[in-house]
Design a protein around this motif. Structure first.
Motif, PDB file in Angstrom:
ATOM      1  N   ALA A   1      63.597  33.668  26.944  1.00  0.00           N
ATOM      2  CA  ALA A   1      65.008  33.877  26.605  1.00  0.00           C
ATOM      3  C   ALA A   1      65.880  32.860  27.340  1.00  0.00           C
ATOM      4  O   ALA A   1      66.808  32.293  26.762  1.00  0.00           O
ATOM      5  CB  ALA A   1      65.425  35.294  26.953  1.00  0.00           C
ATOM      6  N   ASP A   2      65.557  32.597  28.604  1.00  0.00           N
ATOM      7  CA  ASP A   2      66.340  31.636  29.396  1.00  0.00           C
ATOM      8  C   ASP A   2      66.256  30.227  28.814  1.00  0.00           C
ATOM      9  O   ASP A   2      67.219  29.469  28.866  1.00  0.00           O
ATOM     10  CB  ASP A   2      65.829  31.599  30.848  1.00  0.00           C
ATOM     11  CG  ASP A   2      66.371  32.771  31.665  1.00  0.00           C
ATOM     12  OD1 ASP A   2      67.166  33.555  31.114  1.00  0.00           O
ATOM     13  OD2 ASP A   2      65.991  32.908  32.850  1.00  0.00           O
TER      14      ASP A   2
ATOM     15  N   GLU B   1      67.592  46.366  31.049  1.00  0.00           N
ATOM     16  CA  GLU B   1      66.803  46.775  29.900  1.00  0.00           C
ATOM     17  C   GLU B   1      65.676  47.738  30.288  1.00  0.00           C
ATOM     18  O   GLU B   1      65.588  48.838  29.762  1.00  0.00           O
ATOM     19  CB  GLU B   1      66.236  45.521  29.214  1.00  0.00           C
ATOM     20  CG  GLU B   1      65.713  45.750  27.821  1.00  0.00           C
ATOM     21  CD  GLU B   1      66.729  46.352  26.871  1.00  0.00           C
ATOM     22  OE1 GLU B   1      67.945  46.271  27.127  1.00  0.00           O
ATOM     23  OE2 GLU B   1      66.289  46.960  25.863  1.00  0.00           O
TER      24      GLU B   1
ATOM     25  N   GLU C   1      65.817  29.521  25.796  1.00  0.00           N
ATOM     26  CA  GLU C   1      66.240  29.618  24.396  1.00  0.00           C
ATOM     27  C   GLU C   1      65.105  29.477  23.397  1.00  0.00           C
ATOM     28  O   GLU C   1      65.284  28.958  22.305  1.00  0.00           O
ATOM     29  CB  GLU C   1      67.354  28.602  24.116  1.00  0.00           C
ATOM     30  CG  GLU C   1      68.579  28.881  24.974  1.00  0.00           C
ATOM     31  CD  GLU C   1      69.778  28.027  24.627  1.00  0.00           C
ATOM     32  OE1 GLU C   1      69.575  26.812  24.442  1.00  0.00           O
ATOM     33  OE2 GLU C   1      70.880  28.581  24.530  1.00  0.00           O
TER      34      GLU C   1
ATOM     35  N   VAL D   1      61.290  36.812  29.778  1.00  0.00           N
ATOM     36  CA  VAL D   1      62.602  36.453  30.333  1.00  0.00           C
ATOM     37  C   VAL D   1      62.748  34.934  30.361  1.00  0.00           C
ATOM     38  O   VAL D   1      63.800  34.381  30.035  1.00  0.00           O
ATOM     39  CB  VAL D   1      62.786  37.066  31.743  1.00  0.00           C
ATOM     40  CG1 VAL D   1      64.076  36.572  32.393  1.00  0.00           C
ATOM     41  CG2 VAL D   1      62.797  38.592  31.667  1.00  0.00           C
TER      42      VAL D   1
ATOM     43  N   SER E   1      67.752  36.227  36.760  1.00  0.00           N
ATOM     44  CA  SER E   1      67.425  36.530  35.361  1.00  0.00           C
ATOM     45  C   SER E   1      66.523  37.743  35.275  1.00  0.00           C
ATOM     46  O   SER E   1      66.722  38.628  34.440  1.00  0.00           O
ATOM     47  CB  SER E   1      66.665  35.374  34.720  1.00  0.00           C
ATOM     48  OG  SER E   1      67.468  34.262  34.625  1.00  0.00           O
TER      49      SER E   1
ATOM     50  N   PHE F   1      67.286  41.518  33.541  1.00  0.00           N
ATOM     51  CA  PHE F   1      66.471  42.127  32.486  1.00  0.00           C
ATOM     52  C   PHE F   1      65.886  43.461  32.957  1.00  0.00           C
ATOM     53  O   PHE F   1      65.881  44.439  32.218  1.00  0.00           O
ATOM     54  CB  PHE F   1      65.352  41.175  32.042  1.00  0.00           C
ATOM     55  CG  PHE F   1      64.726  41.602  30.748  1.00  0.00           C
ATOM     56  CD1 PHE F   1      65.348  41.346  29.539  1.00  0.00           C
ATOM     57  CD2 PHE F   1      63.520  42.306  30.742  1.00  0.00           C
ATOM     58  CE1 PHE F   1      64.785  41.766  28.337  1.00  0.00           C
ATOM     59  CE2 PHE F   1      62.952  42.732  29.544  1.00  0.00           C
ATOM     60  CZ  PHE F   1      63.582  42.458  28.337  1.00  0.00           C
TER      61      PHE F   1
ATOM     62  N   SER G   1      66.211  34.355  21.112  1.00  0.00           N
ATOM     63  CA  SER G   1      67.577  34.730  21.448  1.00  0.00           C
ATOM     64  C   SER G   1      67.547  35.939  22.372  1.00  0.00           C
ATOM     65  O   SER G   1      66.538  36.648  22.446  1.00  0.00           O
ATOM     66  CB  SER G   1      68.353  35.066  20.172  1.00  0.00           C
ATOM     67  OG  SER G   1      67.920  36.318  19.686  1.00  0.00           O
ATOM     68  N   LYS G   2      68.652  36.177  23.091  1.00  0.00           N
ATOM     69  CA  LYS G   2      68.714  37.303  24.028  1.00  0.00           C
ATOM     70  C   LYS G   2      68.482  38.628  23.299  1.00  0.00           C
ATOM     71  O   LYS G   2      67.814  39.528  23.818  1.00  0.00           O
ATOM     72  CB  LYS G   2      70.076  37.341  24.733  1.00  0.00           C
ATOM     73  CG  LYS G   2      70.360  36.094  25.542  1.00  0.00           C
ATOM     74  CD  LYS G   2      70.116  36.331  27.033  1.00  0.00           C
ATOM     75  CE  LYS G   2      70.516  35.154  27.885  1.00  0.00           C
ATOM     76  NZ  LYS G   2      69.493  34.222  28.289  1.00  0.00           N
ATOM     77  N   ASN G   3      69.052  38.740  22.106  1.00  0.00           N
ATOM     78  CA  ASN G   3      68.873  39.983  21.347  1.00  0.00           C
ATOM     79  C   ASN G   3      67.440  40.182  20.914  1.00  0.00           C
ATOM     80  O   ASN G   3      66.897  41.275  20.994  1.00  0.00           O
ATOM     81  CB  ASN G   3      69.773  39.990  20.110  1.00  0.00           C
ATOM     82  CG  ASN G   3      71.082  40.673  20.430  1.00  0.00           C
ATOM     83  OD1 ASN G   3      71.126  41.542  21.316  1.00  0.00           O
ATOM     84  ND2 ASN G   3      72.123  40.283  19.730  1.00  0.00           N
TER      85      ASN G   3
ATOM     86  N   ALA H   1      64.904  39.046  22.397  1.00  0.00           N
ATOM     87  CA  ALA H   1      64.095  39.338  23.590  1.00  0.00           C
ATOM     88  C   ALA H   1      64.008  40.852  23.789  1.00  0.00           C
ATOM     89  O   ALA H   1      62.948  41.401  24.104  1.00  0.00           O
ATOM     90  CB  ALA H   1      64.694  38.667  24.821  1.00  0.00           C
ATOM     91  N   LYS H   2      65.112  41.543  23.587  1.00  0.00           N
ATOM     92  CA  LYS H   2      65.101  43.010  23.727  1.00  0.00           C
ATOM     93  C   LYS H   2      64.193  43.656  22.683  1.00  0.00           C
ATOM     94  O   LYS H   2      63.473  44.605  22.957  1.00  0.00           O
ATOM     95  CB  LYS H   2      66.523  43.559  23.577  1.00  0.00           C
ATOM     96  CG  LYS H   2      67.399  43.219  24.755  1.00  0.00           C
ATOM     97  CD  LYS H   2      68.776  43.827  24.589  1.00  0.00           C
ATOM     98  CE  LYS H   2      69.714  43.246  25.632  1.00  0.00           C
ATOM     99  NZ  LYS H   2      71.112  43.604  25.383  1.00  0.00           N
TER     100      LYS H   2
END
Ligand code: ADP
Ligand code: MG
Ligand code: ZN
Length: 484
Positions: A384-385, A355, A387, A381, A347, A351, A390-392, A394-395
């Motif tokens: 995000a893992d 990213e 939940e 990270v 993971s 990232f 959300s992954k988006n 997180a960015k």
């Protein structure tokens, strides 16, 4: 003859400044920069009557450089004076090592791609010697004067001399890159090309495919970037091939690379070559090393790039990704730090490579001066893992961490991105959705599973930020199953 009928033969002399705090024979600061001529003293500016004293650290760093390049170490080495007269050298001699250098023969494996093909090779190191750097001349053409800055004078450096084992610009470029990485990992040099802390003299000759001996070489002095090393060699191959094609001979000479024009120019030929009149420096003690010192220094070497790559592959990270991380020590150390907080290598690598490195390469982030820490990224990270975001999102959170800094959880909370599972609310919403969508629920209970997506969508909309999709799905399935 075509250029491809000649084989280029390349040997490098790589100079790399050592990361000691002070200079090699005095206590002046060896740090890069500083107001001009403020980091000098009677010793490094060569005043009569001064005596140099060896910086133990410099010797130790040179030995570590030797171990990093698989060299043998000379337990007995001797300092020599290399005499030449030039304003960048106030003593009129440079203290160096000629016949008994600190490190002997070594080997550096390189790996590179040529025409889409993976290649590997071992380049032999002839020896490594320690010496002091010279000062810097600033030529002011406008006023017709040259000025000297002696801050770099006496900074320790190693000169790594290879055997003429390289056969292409790509091999030479890769070797310098590989050595720079090894010295960085060994902690003995930062190898910052832009600060001149690593530079190379490029020796190159051509031989015909059927020849049994090397041709005459040209030496291109002080090439100071990987790109310039590549271009210098490309240019010399063309230049020398043209001369040989015309039946001419190559003159053994020293040349200089002009990066603006992409050409090399003659500086001096063999006839006016320096006679350095080397002799052992009577002011400095010879270096006698004990076995226990050598053992200690070898043991002090940290994990090197090869070991790290193997370790990462062992974590289940694809080789390509592992190599990307390892090829940048700052990034690799960052990853190691992050692992201490969140031990999920895959993971983290996703990232970091996807990213962080992406944005560093775009020039959006300065990797050596960041507002976020490895521990904070690890936490993000993990969020995000699990939940929690959300992954988006997180960015988006990372974007803010990179710009302003801050704790990822706080940022997520402040920006309404934190998903907190409130089971009571989830059940309440699901019941409302079931109650107000009788038709769809009826279809589902009757066996039409396609409508599940619709019901799920209704719940998610009402529950934004209050539960993860996984939880909603599980609870909704349970409720619907109970109706069957
Ligand atoms: P010098 O002391 O005159 O600089 P060295 O023999 O120590 O010469 O070699 C310096 C560098 O030149 C080494 O890196 C070596 O590999 C390289 N070299 C020597 N002969 C050749 C050649 N014919 N073609 C290309 N490189 C060479
Ligand atoms: Mg030379
Ligand atoms: Zn000094």
């Amino acid at each position: 003859m075509a250029i491809s009928d000649y084989i280029p033969v390349i040997g490098l002399e790589i100079h790399s400044e050592l990361l000691t705090t002070s200079k090699v024979f005095c206590t002046c600061s060896a740090e890069f920069g500083g107001e001009k001529n403020t980091r000098c003293c009677p010793v490094c500016s060569g005043l009569p009557g001064t005596l140099p004293v060896i910086n133990r650290r410099a010797v130790e760093f040179a030995i570590k450089a030797g171990y990093a390049l698989n060299c043998g170490i000379n337990k007995f080495s001797v300092w020599d004076r290399k005499n030449y007269f030039y304003p960048d050298l106030p003593k009129a001699y440079q203290i160096s090592e000629l016949n008994l250098p600190i490190c002997l023969a070594g080997e550096v494996p390189i790996e590179y791609e040529e025409n889409g093909e993976k290649k590997s090779k071992v380049i032999r190191i002839n020896h490594i010697h320690l010496e002091e750097d010279a000062g810097k001349l600033v030529h002011d053409d406008l006023n017709g004067v040259s000025l000297c800055d002696y801050n770099r004078c006496g900074v320790p450096l190693v000169e790594i001399v290879t055997e003429p084992d390289m056969r292409s610009p790509e091999e030479a470029r890769t070797l310098v890159e590989t050595i720079a990485l090894l010295l960085q990992y060994a902690g003995v040099s930062d190898c910052k090309m832009e600060e001149g802390s690593i530079r190379a003299d490029v020796n190159i000759s051509l031989m015909r495919k059927d020849a049994t001996e090397f041709g005459t070489r040209a030496e291109i002095k002080n090439v100071n970037s990987l790109k310039s090393i590549y271009r210098t060699i490309e240019y010399e191959i063309k230049r020398q091939a043209q001369i040989l094609d015309r039946g001419g001979t190559i003159v053994q000479e020293t040349r200089r690379f002009d990066a603006n024009k992409g050409e090399t120019k003659s500086m001096r030929t063999k006839e006016d070559a320096h006679d350095y009149k080397y002799f052992p420096d009577p002011d400095i003690k010879q270096v006698n090393l004990r076995d226990e010192d050598l053992e200690r220094l070898r043991a002090e070497l940290p994990e090197m790039p090869r070991e790290r790559t193997a370790k990462y592959i062992g974590f289940g990270i694809p080789e390509k990704e592992a190599k990307i991380i390892v090829s940048d020590k700052v990034i690799s150390d960052f990853f190691e730090e992050a692992l201490k907080v969140y031990n999920e290598p895959k993971s983290l690598v996703n990232f970091i490579n996807g990213e962080i490195l992406r944005r560093i390469n775009l020039g959006e982030i300065d990797k050596t001066n960041t507002k976020y820490t490895a521990a904070e990224v690890a936490k993000l990270v993990q969020m995000a893992d699990t939940e929690k975001v959300s992954k988006n999102d997180a960015k988006e959170i990372f974007r803010e961490m990179a710009e302003k800094g801050g704790d990822p959880e706080t940022i997520a909370k402040d920006r309404g991105m934190l998903i907190v599972t409130d089971t009571g609310k989830v059940l309440e919403v699901i019941e409302q959705v079931i109650a107000s969508n009788e038709k769809a629920v009826g279809q589902y209970v009757g066996g039409d599973v396609k409508v599940f997506g619709f019901l799920m969508g209704q719940c998610s909309k009402a529950l934004r930020g209050a539960a993860t999709p996984k939880v909603i799905k599980e609870e909704l399935e349970k409720k619907l199953a109970a109706l069957k």
